[in-house]
Design an enzyme around this catalytic site. Structure first.
Site: not given
Ligand code: DOR
Ligand code: ZN
Length: 348
Positions: A17, A19-21, A45, A103, A140, A178, A223, A251, A255, A267
């Site tokens: 899980h 997030h790589l943006r 996302n 997802k 989620h 998560h 979150l 996760d 940011h 978050a």
């Protein structure tokens, strides 16, 4: 485990899980993950959500282009479910071996979830198609009703949304992402082999006091939000148990500093710079280093039906200081989890 030199060598792990943006942030963060992990399940996302196989294929290419040539890193993609997802999107996705799931973000639950699902009842035909094709649903697991206390949102989601889905589609493969509560652990444990859960380093190592220790700490805000100690302890017990139902998913959610340190901060905790050292710390604390490889490198691969990685990673018991920040671009910075603090395991 080599006790003389205090090193531990494991099969290369998978981050199930992540997030790589995109763009500059992607270039900044992806090599932190590639240094430790052979594969990652990449969350969809983005600001423009990854809702189709075509968008996922393009995003995957951007990720691959951002990975340094000396790493071997396989990004496994996910589709972002919306109220407009079509059955043909699922059929097409199920035929791609590099696309491992879809997802479910309840609309409004978290970062970039405004295009998420507003009605799970409306989503049922899509979930049926997923069950039929064997595609994994990543969840989620939080309700978004503002009247539900933020610390109860996972438990209420499990009772009101997840259990009815499982009742309707008992064969659907589900990862409760998560997990943050004992309730989540018990749900996974009491379900069939088709239901598993991921656990993050922050939810395993911190309880909710860490959001407020000596003042408000926005970099420990994610979150689902951190929970009280009894829940953290239940997660730690599940992670270190050797169960095939719980596996590593950081996760890691970068940011920029300015987006976190503001009146309404985003978050997400960034952990990719030291994910394996953090998990190793937990497993050492629980005298369960012999179970780490199962959690990091075997359980997730088995659940997703992937071959086990052939490479190895070595961690050494060695102190090092996490940087205060990482530069991103145009003067922006990224504050990592444990910024400025001592880590006691290091990727060799
Ligand atoms: O804290 C979080 N950050 N939780 C999520 O579910 C999303 C993530 C993000 O994308 O920033
Ligand atoms: Zn996430």
């Amino acid at each position: 485990m080599n006790t003389a030199t205090r090193t531990i060598t494991l099969r290369s792990p998978d981050d199930c899980h992540l997030h790589l943006r995109d763009a500059d942030m992607l270039k900044r963060v992806v090599n932190h993950s590639a240094r430790e992990f052979a594969r990652a399940v990449v969350m969809p996302n983005l600001k423009t959500p990854v809702t189709t196989v075509g968008l996922a294929r393009d995003y995957r290419k951007r990720i691959q282009a951002a990975v340094d040539a000396h790493y071997s890193f396989d990004p496994l993609m996910t589709l972002y479910l919306t109220d407009n997802t079509q059955a043909k999107d699922i059929t097409e996705a199920a035929a791609c071996d590099w696309l491992v799931g879809a997802k479910l973000y309840p609309a409004g639950a978290t970062t970039n979830s405004s295009s998420g699902v507003t009605s799970v009842v409306g989503l049922m035909p899509i979930l049926e198609k997923m069950a039929e094709t064997g595609m994994v649903l990543q969840v989620h697991g939080e309700v978004t009703d503002p009247h539900i206390d933020i610390f109860d949102r996972e438990a209420v989601f499990i009772e009101q949304v997840l259990k009815p889905i499982v009742h309707e589609l008992p064969e659907l493969r589900i990862v409760l992402e998560h997990i943050t509560t004992q309730h989540g652990v018990e749900f996974v444990q009491s379900s069939g082999d088709n239901i598993a859960g991921t656990l993050t380093p922050q939810h395993l190592l911190f309880n909710r006091n860490e959001i407020f220790r000596g003042g408000i700490r926005p970099h420990n805000y994610c979150l689902p939000v951190l929970k009280r100690e009894t829940h953290r302890a239940a997660l730690a017990k599940a992670a270190t148990s050797g169960s095939p139902k719980f596996f590593l998913g950081t996760d890691s959610a970068p940011h920029t500093q300015d987006a976190k340190e503001t009146a309404c901060g985003c978050a997400g905790c960034y952990s990719a710079h030291a994910a394996m050292p953090m998990y190793t710390r937990l497993f050492e604390q629980y005298e369960a280093l012999d179970k780490l490889e199962q959690f990091s490198s075997i359980a997730g691969a088995r659940f997703y039906g992937l071959p086990l990685n052939q490479g190895r990673i070595t961690l050494a018991k060695e102190n090092w200081r996490v940087p205060d920040s990482y530069p991103v671009s145009s003067g922006k910075t990224l504050i990592p989890l444990f910024a400025g603090e001592q880590m006691d395991w290091k990727v060799a």
